[in-house]
Design an enzyme around this catalytic site. Structure first.
Site, PDB file in Angstrom:
ATOM      1  N   ASP A 144       0.877  -1.158   0.000  1.00  0.00           N
ATOM      2  CA  ASP A 144       0.000   0.000   0.000  1.00  0.00           C
ATOM      3  C   ASP A 144       0.925   1.223   0.000  1.00  0.00           C
ATOM      4  O   ASP A 144       2.115   1.121   0.222  1.00  0.00           O
ATOM      5  CB  ASP A 144      -0.910  -0.030   1.239  1.00  0.00           C
ATOM      6  CG  ASP A 144      -2.122   0.869   1.046  1.00  0.00           C
ATOM      7  OD1 ASP A 144      -3.134   0.647   1.722  1.00  0.00           O
ATOM      8  OD2 ASP A 144      -2.047   1.778   0.184  1.00  0.00           O
TER       9      ASP A 144
HETATM   10  C1  GLC Z   1      -4.247   4.417   0.052  1.00  0.00           C
HETATM   11  C2  GLC Z   1      -5.136   3.216   0.254  1.00  0.00           C
HETATM   12  C3  GLC Z   1      -5.155   2.278  -0.931  1.00  0.00           C
HETATM   13  C4  GLC Z   1      -4.979   3.091  -2.202  1.00  0.00           C
HETATM   14  C5  GLC Z   1      -3.577   3.670  -2.186  1.00  0.00           C
HETATM   15  C6  GLC Z   1      -3.359   4.648  -3.341  1.00  0.00           C
HETATM   16  O1  GLC Z   1      -3.625   4.784   1.254  1.00  0.00           O
HETATM   17  O2  GLC Z   1      -4.960   2.464   1.443  1.00  0.00           O
HETATM   18  O3  GLC Z   1      -6.412   1.590  -0.920  1.00  0.00           O
HETATM   19  O4  GLC Z   1      -5.150   2.264  -3.335  1.00  0.00           O
HETATM   20  O5  GLC Z   1      -3.265   4.328  -0.961  1.00  0.00           O
HETATM   21  O6  GLC Z   1      -4.188   5.761  -3.152  1.00  0.00           O
END
Ligand code: GLC
Length: 735
Positions: free
Chosen positions: A243
């Site tokens: 993430d």
């Molecule tokens: C965010 C989320 C994830 C998302 C990523 C890009 O913090 O947890 O679901 O796809 O970062 O925005």
């Protein structure tokens, strides 16, 4: 490939929101190349894309460009806002969700992007979780099957997906530090099971490791999770990504089976040094790069797809509306208050959410729509109703005057601060009751990433909402006129203290941009509601089994959360411990009626599979669809078990009054198995199993038994993710 290139390839190129982010945003990565790294790794080709991988043209390596999220491509105001994940799952309609996936995938493809960061299938462990709107259900089978349908739909268009957040990202409170301590049985049967189903059935291009720790190790630095379980046990073939800015130690991430660190604007310098001073073997980079390159070859960029930006917004909006409509759940309909009859078409419309209908949740899962949002006010007028302009004028000016200023970022990520609910004046309500045929009362909620919900004024209704509802019910019932409540919410709220007041309650969820039209279509009976709850609505928040330990300790910034309820979450708890919910899992009314008959089993003694069939008949006066749910109660001699568990579901086609449809299920050994921690295996007890065919987890219509003659050890898996502590887990005996 040089070491610099290798190190740069295993980290993303950076993070851009396009020009909506102010220049001082912590999210904006410096646009100049960082010392010792490859030039210009932070630009994205599609403004608003959330990141991409490095391209190395001389080696024919194209970039994978990515965009959020679970409600469709979140790219400024150029895309379709589909219904939220919970609404999609509430359709229980895999073919329809596959179609939604196709539309999301097509839109992503034609924007020139390669990967949609969806679906998010974390379990609804607790109603306060801020991101439950993006997630599907408290049940892992439903989560996995709906997730697989969405992935297959999206990937059928040639773009990739990201199954997230792997695993147990079940709270926003201190998500980047909290350690979730979960028994191996609860992990395998509940929190991992949906991911296992989606990985095995749909092979998502990427699997996104979550921020939190699981049993002592950060998910992005967790070899048990990423290698033993995803690769060895499940045979996962895609790219395992982090993430955004998850984890701490890039070297440990590389060594733990994380293939790609996102967004990754600086970690390559760390990795280069680690290789040079021997802390990281270059072949570890090579292994991760192999997974990345396999993924690159599955993308439109690699196939040199020439996107035309030929969006099909109309088609997308139609499918979005069909899913929004099918996801709506009718909880109450006293004396057929619904559908609204055209002759009673003077509508008094109450509630801020009627005029500012919430289309989705906030954070990365928010989609700013390409088309205008259709609020319920417009939707009812489009459906031919005469909606009180006295009220609309009052609400619209109140909302205008009471919506706090917010900066541009907030709009981009949906973190818009909304006006508090307008307090109603009783005399005004009496007057309006005189002039209109019926009242519609919308209760709306918005939640999102980076914060969990509160019990007061959020899970529970606020004092203003309660007094408003009582005033409306009193005034309209005094004139023998109906009151319909519409729940424009992203997740479960308290209902039992007020559900006796109105004549009907429709859960519309956050239905995407077509919101008002979809809600009006159901209220007017153009389409009969056919959604079913994918999470239990408890009598009170305190009845939730995880309420005792959510969101962990210390409360203000939890370092650890212990899943003491084990496998007993949702209906597995309420049903097994006989705790009466306000509305049970799988519940949803219709405007018509259905009967089930002729439950047939292919055998009375299970060998390696079992076929089950039954026939559904529409015995009412409206067209409609039913969700046939198959639950199983297993013997609990060697292991405690939930009283029943969902093992299959089928949504019928639209049945006309009098029409029937035969539906069938195939059960295999894994469907009957529970996870035996001692043996680290999925095993089936011998004994008698009860099949239950129901309209909800609490409304079983037909039953039949079959037996398993001898214990079966279905599958042995890695011994992985041992909890750091002894967990005193809830079981039916020790409650
Ligand atoms: C965010 C989320 C994830 C998302 C990523 C890009 O913090 O947890 O679901 O796809 O970062 O925005």
């Amino acid at each position: 490939m040089t070491l610099e290139e290798k190190a740069a390839l295993v980290v993303g190129t950076g993070l851009q929101f396009g020009d909506e982010i102010d220049k001082n945003s912590p999210y904006r990565i410096p646009n100049q190349p960082l010392p010792g790294t490859l030039a210009d790794r932070t630009t994205v080709y599609v403004v608003g894309a959330i990141g991409r991988t490095l391209e190395i043209p001389r080696l024919g390596i194209s970039t994978i460009e990515m965009v959020d999220g679970p409600a469709g491509a979140s790219l400024g105001s150029r895309t379709t806002a589909f219904p939220i994940g919970t609404a999609l799952a509430s359709t229980w309609n895999e073919p329809l969700i596959h179609q939604v996936g196709q539309r999301m995938g097509h839109e992503t493809l034609e924007l020139g992007l390669d990967l949609l960061l969806a679906p998010a299938i974390n379990i609804h462990r607790n109603p306060l979780t801020g991101r439950n709107f993006e997630y599907f259900s408290e049940d892992p089978l439903l989560s996995g099957k709906i997730g697989a349908a969405l992935i297959k739909g999206i990937q059928s268009q040639g773009v990739g997906t990201s199954l997230k957040h792997f695993v147990a990202n079940n709270q926003e409170t201190n998500r980047i530090e909290v350690d979730a301590e979960i028994s191996q049985r609860a992990l395998r049967e509940i929190y991992l099971r949906g991911f296992e189903i989606a990985v095995k059935e749909a092979n998502p291009l990427t699997l996104m490791a979550s921020y939190n720790s699981v049993n002592g190790n950060l998910a992005t630095e967790n070899e048990d999770l990423l290698v033993k379980i995803a690769r060895q046990d499940w045979g996962y073939e895609g790219i395992i990504v982090s993430d955004w800015e998850a984890g701490v130690d890039p070297v440990k991430q590389m060594q733990s089976g994380l293939n790609l660190i996102l967004p990754g604007p600086y970690q390559d310098t760390v990795l280069i040094e680690a290789v040079k001073d021997g802390r990281l073997e270059e072949k570890t980079l090579d292994k991760n790069i192999e997974w990345i390159l396999k993924g690159v070859m599955r993308t439109p960029k690699f196939r040199k797809y020439r996107y035309a930006n030929a969006q099909e917004f109309q088609k997308n909006a139609e499918v979005a509306k069909e899913a929004a409509v099918e996801g709506m759940v009718l909880l109450k309909n006293r004396e057929q208050a619904l559908p609204l009859m055209q002759e009673n078409n003077k509508v008094a419309l109450f509630g801020n959410g009627s005029y500012e209908t919430i289309v989705g949740g906030s954070g990365s899962g928010y989609v700013m729509t390409a088309g205008p949002t259709v609020h319920l006010f417009e939707g009812l007028k489009n459906e031919g109703f005469e909606v009180s302009t006295t009220l609309s004028a009052l609400y619209e000016s109140y909302i205008e005057q009471n919506t706090p200023e917010q900066n541009k970022i907030e709009i981009a990520r949906g973190r818009k601060k909304r006006a508090p609910e307008m307090k109603l004046d009783n005399d005004m309500v009496m007057e309006v009751a005189q002039k209109n045929d019926l009242a519609i009362f919308t209760i709306s909620r918005v939640s999102g990433e980076s914060a969990d919900r509160q019990v007061d004024d959020n899970f529970n209704l606020s004092a203003i909402e309660v007094s408003n509802l009582k005033a409306v019910v009193q005034s309209f019932h005094a004139k023998n006129k109906k009151v319909i409540v519409v729940l424009n919410v992203g997740g479960v709220i308290e209902t039992s203290s007020w559900k006796a007041l109105p004549d009907a309650i429709l859960v519309a969820w956050q239905p995407g941009q077509v919101a008002g039209n979809a809600i009006a279509e159901v209220l007017a009976g153009q389409t009969t509601p056919s959604g079913k709850l994918t999470a239990t609505f408890p009598e009170s928040y305190e009845d939730e089994p995880s309420a005792r330990n959510f969101p962990g300790t210390p409360l203000d910034k939890p370092k650890r959360v212990i899943y003491q309820e084990g496998i007993y979450i949702g209906y597995r708890y309420f049903d097994s411990f006989q705790v009466q919910p306000s509305y049970p899992f799988g519940f949803g009314l219709s405007y018509t009626d259905f009967t089930f008959r002729d439950l047939e089993l292919s055998t009375a003694t299970f060998d390696d599979s079992l076929l089950v069939s039954t026939t559904v008949t529409n015995t009412g006066n409206f067209n409609g669809k039913e969700v046939v749910q198959l639950y199983i109660s297993a013997p609990a001699e060697t292991m405690h078990k939930p009283r029943k568990e969902l093992k299959g579901f089928v949504k019928t086609k639209k049945l006309k009054p009098g029409e029937s449809q035969k539906v069938s299920f195939k059960l295999e050994a894994k469907d009957l198995a529970s996870f035996d921690v001692g043996a680290s295996a999925w095993s089936v007890e011998k004994g008698e199993y009860l099949i239950q065919i129901g309209k909800s987890s609490a409304d079983i219509i037909l039953t039949e038994t079959f037996s398993v003659a001898a214990p079966l050890q279905v599958e042995t898996v890695s011994r992985a993710l041992t909890p750091q502590i002894e967990i005193e887990e809830l079981t039916p005996k020790n409650e």
